[in-house]
Enzyme design. Structure first.
Site, mmCIF file in Angstrom:
data_model
loop_
_atom_site.group_PDB
_atom_site.id
_atom_site.type_symbol
_atom_site.label_atom_id
_atom_site.label_comp_id
_atom_site.label_asym_id
_atom_site.label_seq_id
_atom_site.Cartn_x
_atom_site.Cartn_y
_atom_site.Cartn_z
ATOM 1 N N GLU A 47 2.089 6.260 -7.234
ATOM 2 C CA GLU A 47 1.103 7.233 -7.712
ATOM 3 C C GLU A 47 1.628 8.659 -7.569
ATOM 4 O OE1 GLU A 47 -2.720 6.604 -5.910
ATOM 5 O OE2 GLU A 47 -2.522 4.412 -6.039
ATOM 6 N N TYR B 110 0.819 -1.214 0.000
ATOM 7 C CA TYR B 110 0.000 0.000 0.000
ATOM 8 C C TYR B 110 0.856 1.268 0.000
ATOM 9 C CZ TYR B 110 -4.266 2.638 0.642
ATOM 10 O OH TYR B 110 -5.321 3.494 0.442
#
Length: 337
Positions: free
Chosen positions: A268, A261
């Site tokens: 991103e 995660y």
């Protein structure tokens, strides 16, 4: 029994002639303090007294903590029956969901489709990585720098190969927000919104509109981290719909996200940082004068604000997943009787 008592080491014994017949084989249990012998009646009825002789033996004393006479037993049985009747009345008042099986079938199919989609993405990317990497091994022998460039070049067509399936899976993921909103699943709404809209913003707005970003190596890492995470999440939910819990899968579902995660969030962020100069140069999505608000809004500035929101979203989801991990994998609390 042989033991040490008032007469020292000796063999101790006693006899009790019960009022009515009992089962010939009593159940014995030894503890550190005493010997418990449970004698079962042959017929379940109330005795006037324990022994045939009317006078109770001197060594025999009742345990009033366990004492139960006939009136107490009748009251206890009556209370249990009333409690059972009240429970049946309450259950009968609760309306049965006529769409229960339909909802369950929908959730099973949704999680199955998403699992198959992300599995296709993961397998496809993994095979391509090994094939292209093996094909570049001869060039790698010339120079580490050339080898690095070749490995980077092997990622350039990730978007063109995988994007259609990723578009499908991430568009379908919007249903997770709807499922949580209408109460079809018990997942909280905010973490679902943060994850789905965050991914779709990167996929549709950043990568989908900028051809310059589609050949960046960071696309490979974004898609790869997303797919690995979902390989364990969707099967876990699918089995939960039919009441099956597989402990290895539960552990993977609530553990794999710990490294993936943050890495996905970092990938991103790198993607957004790399896109800011391109948006500045092209002016795409920037709102200039004149407009109804009479203000100029530069999209690169919006992306900088979004970067802050991205890390806040990662923190919110990380905290939510950590609580879930403690709930499912933490030590079970024993209920006090």
């Amino acid at each position: 029994a042989q033991g040490h008592g008032a007469k020292g080491d000796n063999i101790y014994e006693f006899e009790i002639e019960f009022l009515e017949p009992v089962e010939p084989k009593p159940v014995c249990r030894m503890t550190q303090r005493q010997l418990n012998i449970t004698v079962q009646k042959k017929e379940s009825n109330w005795w006037e007294r324990l022994t045939k002789q009317e006078k109770r033996p001197l060594f025999l004393a009742p345990d009033f903590d366990r004492w139960l006479d006939e009136s107490d037993a009748e009251m206890e049985l009556k209370e249990k029956e009333e409690e059972k009747i009240n429970k049946m009345k309450i259950e009968s008042r609760v309306p049965k969901d006529p769409f229960k099986h339909l909802k369950k079938g929908y959730l099973i199919m949704y999680n199955l489709v998403q699992f198959l989609g992300f599995s296709w993405i993961f397998v496809n990317m993994t095979v391509r990585l090994f094939i292209l990497g093996k094909g570049n091994m001869e060039i790698h022998l010339f120079s580490k720098m050339i080898g690095f460039l070749c490995l980077t070049d092997s990622f350039y067509d990730t978007f063109h190969t995988i994007s259609d399936m990723m578009y499908f899976c991430q568009t379908l993921a919007l249903m997770e927000i709807m499922n949580s909103l209408i109460g079809l699943v018990r997942s909280p709404l905010i973490p679902s919104v943060v994850q789905v809209f965050g991914r779709n913003f990167v996929l549709f707005v950043i990568l989908g509109t900028l051809e310059e970003m589609q050949s960046k190596p960071v696309v490979f890492f974004i898609f790869y981290f997303w797919s690995i995470t979902e390989l364990f999440r969707y099967p876990y939910y699918m089995l939960s719909c039919i009441g099956i819990e597989w402990k290895p899968l539960t552990w993977l579902r609530y553990t794999v996200w710990i490294p993936l995660y943050p890495l996905g969030g970092l990938a991103e962020a790198v993607c957004i940082v790399q896109s800011i100069p391109i948006f500045s140069e092209t002016g795409k999505f920037s709102l200039g004068l004149p407009n109804p608000l009479n203000v100029t809004i530069q999209f690169p500035f919006v992306l900088q604000i979004y970067l802050i929101a991205l890390f806040l979203g990662v923190f919110v989801n990380f905290r939510h997943l950590y609580k879930q991990r403690k709930q499912h994998l933490g030590p079970k609390k024993r209920k006090m009787k």
